[in-house]
Design a protein around this motif. Sequence first.
Motif, short mmCIF file in Angstrom:
data_model
loop_
_atom_site.label_atom_id
_atom_site.label_comp_id
_atom_site.label_asym_id
_atom_site.label_seq_id
_atom_site.Cartn_x
_atom_site.Cartn_y
_atom_site.Cartn_z
N THR A 88 0.84 -0.81 0.18
CA THR A 88 0.08 -0.27 -0.10
C THR A 88 0.71 1.00 -0.23
O THR A 88 2.53 1.87 0.13
CB THR A 88 -0.86 0.09 1.13
OG1 THR A 88 -0.04 -0.04 2.17
CG2 THR A 88 -1.52 -0.70 1.42
N GLN A 89 0.62 2.91 -0.66
CA GLN A 89 1.05 3.94 -0.46
C GLN A 89 1.12 4.63 0.31
O GLN A 89 -0.34 4.32 1.10
CB GLN A 89 1.32 3.85 -1.75
CG GLN A 89 -0.15 4.84 -1.85
CD GLN A 89 -0.16 5.72 -3.94
OE1 GLN A 89 0.80 6.77 -3.80
NE2 GLN A 89 -0.81 6.11 -3.73
N ASN A 90 1.65 4.60 1.72
CA ASN A 90 1.46 5.61 2.16
C ASN A 90 2.17 6.74 2.73
O ASN A 90 2.71 7.17 3.97
CB ASN A 90 1.26 4.72 4.00
CG ASN A 90 2.17 4.08 4.55
OD1 ASN A 90 3.16 4.23 3.55
ND2 ASN A 90 2.69 3.04 5.30
N ALA A 91 2.89 7.42 1.33
CA ALA A 91 3.98 7.89 1.81
C ALA A 91 4.93 7.77 2.01
O ALA A 91 6.70 8.63 2.28
CB ALA A 91 2.99 9.64 2.29
N ILE A 92 5.74 6.68 2.10
CA ILE A 92 7.00 6.37 2.45
C ILE A 92 7.69 6.36 1.62
O ILE A 92 7.42 5.61 1.10
CB ILE A 92 6.93 5.23 3.97
CG1 ILE A 92 6.43 4.84 4.93
CG2 ILE A 92 8.48 4.33 3.54
CD1 ILE A 92 6.34 3.69 5.73
N THR A 97 13.42 4.35 2.73
CA THR A 97 13.32 3.55 4.22
C THR A 97 12.19 1.66 3.79
O THR A 97 11.88 1.86 2.28
CB THR A 97 12.30 4.00 5.26
OG1 THR A 97 12.14 2.99 6.25
CG2 THR A 97 11.04 4.47 4.54
N ASN A 98 11.54 1.46 4.78
CA ASN A 98 10.76 0.26 4.19
C ASN A 98 9.95 0.63 3.90
O ASN A 98 8.89 0.97 5.08
CB ASN A 98 10.68 -0.93 5.47
CG ASN A 98 11.96 -1.17 5.82
OD1 ASN A 98 12.65 -1.70 4.75
ND2 ASN A 98 12.07 -1.92 7.09
N TRP A 99 9.23 0.44 2.23
CA TRP A 99 8.19 0.19 2.36
C TRP A 99 6.99 -0.43 2.60
O TRP A 99 7.30 -1.40 2.58
CB TRP A 99 8.26 0.14 0.31
CG TRP A 99 7.09 0.06 -0.66
CD1 TRP A 99 6.03 -0.63 -0.42
CD2 TRP A 99 6.17 1.60 -1.75
NE1 TRP A 99 5.89 -0.36 -1.49
CE2 TRP A 99 5.27 0.32 -2.38
CE3 TRP A 99 7.18 2.52 -2.26
CZ2 TRP A 99 5.10 1.49 -3.26
CZ3 TRP A 99 6.84 3.35 -2.71
CH2 TRP A 99 5.87 2.87 -3.37
#
Lengths: 285, 187
Positions: A88-92, A97-99
Motif C-alpha cells: 500500500t502507499q502511505n507516503a513512505i 526506508t521500508n516500503w
Amino acid sequence: MAAPYLTPLFSDNFTRANVSPLTSPWAIDTAGEASLQIVSDFCQNVGGANSQGVQLYNETLPNDQYASATVGATFPSAAALNIMARTTQNAIPFFSTNWPGYKLSIYGSNAYLYCSTGGLLGFVPIVPGVSIGDTFTIAIVGTTVYLLHNSTQLAAVTNTSVSSGGSALATATDNSGNAVKVSSFVVGSASATPPGDPLDDPTLIYLGQVVVVGSAPAGDSSPYLGHVHVITNPRAGASNPYLGKVTVLGAAPAGNTDPLLGEVVVVGSVPAGEADVYLGSVTET
Amino acid sequence: MFYFLVPTAQATMPDGSTVTGPKYLSTVLNGLTFTAIPFGAEGLDLLSLAASNAALAAEPDVFAFPTDLTAKLLDADVTNLTNYLSPLNVPTSQLAAGQTWVAVLRQLAQVFLAAQYAAAQNGGQSLFTVTVSLKGGKPTPSAALVTTTPGTFDFTKVDQTQTVADTLLEVAAQFTAPIKTLNGGSL
C-alpha cells in the motif's frame, strides 16, 4: 518444494508507444518519487546513472496474490529489479526506508525477500545468473511468502505482518546508467492448492436432473450421480473410469418425446482393475 | 535444516535502501541462502540455513540449535536458552527439560509470528518499548496491543494484567499451520 498455483488476472507487456510515466492503471506513489517509463517496448525507470523509479500497479487483487516481472534485456550486474505484493502507499519513500508490504528484489544475480516489518525474510543466489526472459515472482498465500524463478520455487517462509494490498514495480539503474528492462508484468491470484475444477463452475450448461430409480444389484451400493456436466472429452489427466461422452442432441429423434436427456456413450470396456459400473436407470424429471 | 537465533542489524542493500536484516549478513552469512522469521520488530531473527555454520554459531550473540532436533533439552539447555532469550524479551516460561528441540523451535516461531502480527498492526513498533506500559516492573500489554485488530491472531481476549511475554505465548498458540522455513522445511 511445491510452488503455489498462479492465476493471472491483469498484465502489462509494455508493447506500445514510449510513455513516461506509465499511465493508468499504473500510478505514482504519494511520496512523489521518480517513476517508470516505456522505451522501445520495455519498462524501465526514468533517469540516468544510479537512478531509481517506482510505480504502483493499481489493479485490485485478492489477498492471496502474486506479482511477476520478466527480464527483457541483459540484466546489469549492479542494477535492481523490485516486485512488490500486498503493498500500500502511505507516503513512505520506497528507496529510503521500508516500503509497506512484501518485496522481492533482484540485484545482480541475487534475490532478496523483504517485509516492511522485520526486514529481510530471505536471500537466494540466482544460479547461474539472471538471463533474458527470466521471470521472477513474489506470491503470498495466507501467511506464506514465496519466491519463484521461472515458476520454480526458490524459497518460502511464513510471515504474518501484512495481510492485504496491491502490487508495484520498481527498477534502478547501475552507476553507468544501464537500466533493468522489464518486458512484462503480471499480477493475479495465488493458491496453495490447484484452482477449483472448472467443471464445478455453476455457469456451465446444466443438463438436467438425473434420478436413479430402482435398486442397485446385490452387492453394489446405490450410486449418487450428482449433476452431470457436458464435456466433449475426458479432462487431461483424469483417471479412469471414464464414463464416456454425453452428447446433447438438438432435437429428440423421431418417436422420442421431449425433453431428451441426450445420448450416453459408454466406453467399450471397464478399465483393468476397475469394478463393473452399475449406472442404474435414468429418467427425466 | 539448521536453525539459529541471530540479532538483527541495519544494512544498506545493493539498491541503496536501508533494511533490517540478520547481523553478519555481510560477513559469515555473505552469499548463503537463508530464510528468516523475525521476532516482530524486536531485533531478533530465527534463521534457517541449509548447512551448519560453525562461524555463525561461534558468534557470541548467536544461539545455534543442535543438529538433532529430536533430542531433548537437558536442564543445562533450558538454562542456556533462557539466559540467551530473556534479555531479548523472548518468552521463556514455556521452556522445560525433556522437550524436544523441534518443539521449542516451533513455539519460538509461533511467538515470533504473533509478535510480527502485533507489531505490524501497531505501526511496526516494538511491543516492549512503545506500545506497552510498565506495571510492577513487568511489561504488560497496553490497550494498543490488546485492541490489535483480530486476524491471523486475536489479542482481544488476553488478560491485560499479564506480561507481554505471557500474552505472546498465549496468543502464539493460535497459529496451528506449518511454519515454513528454508528448502521446503517446516516447523
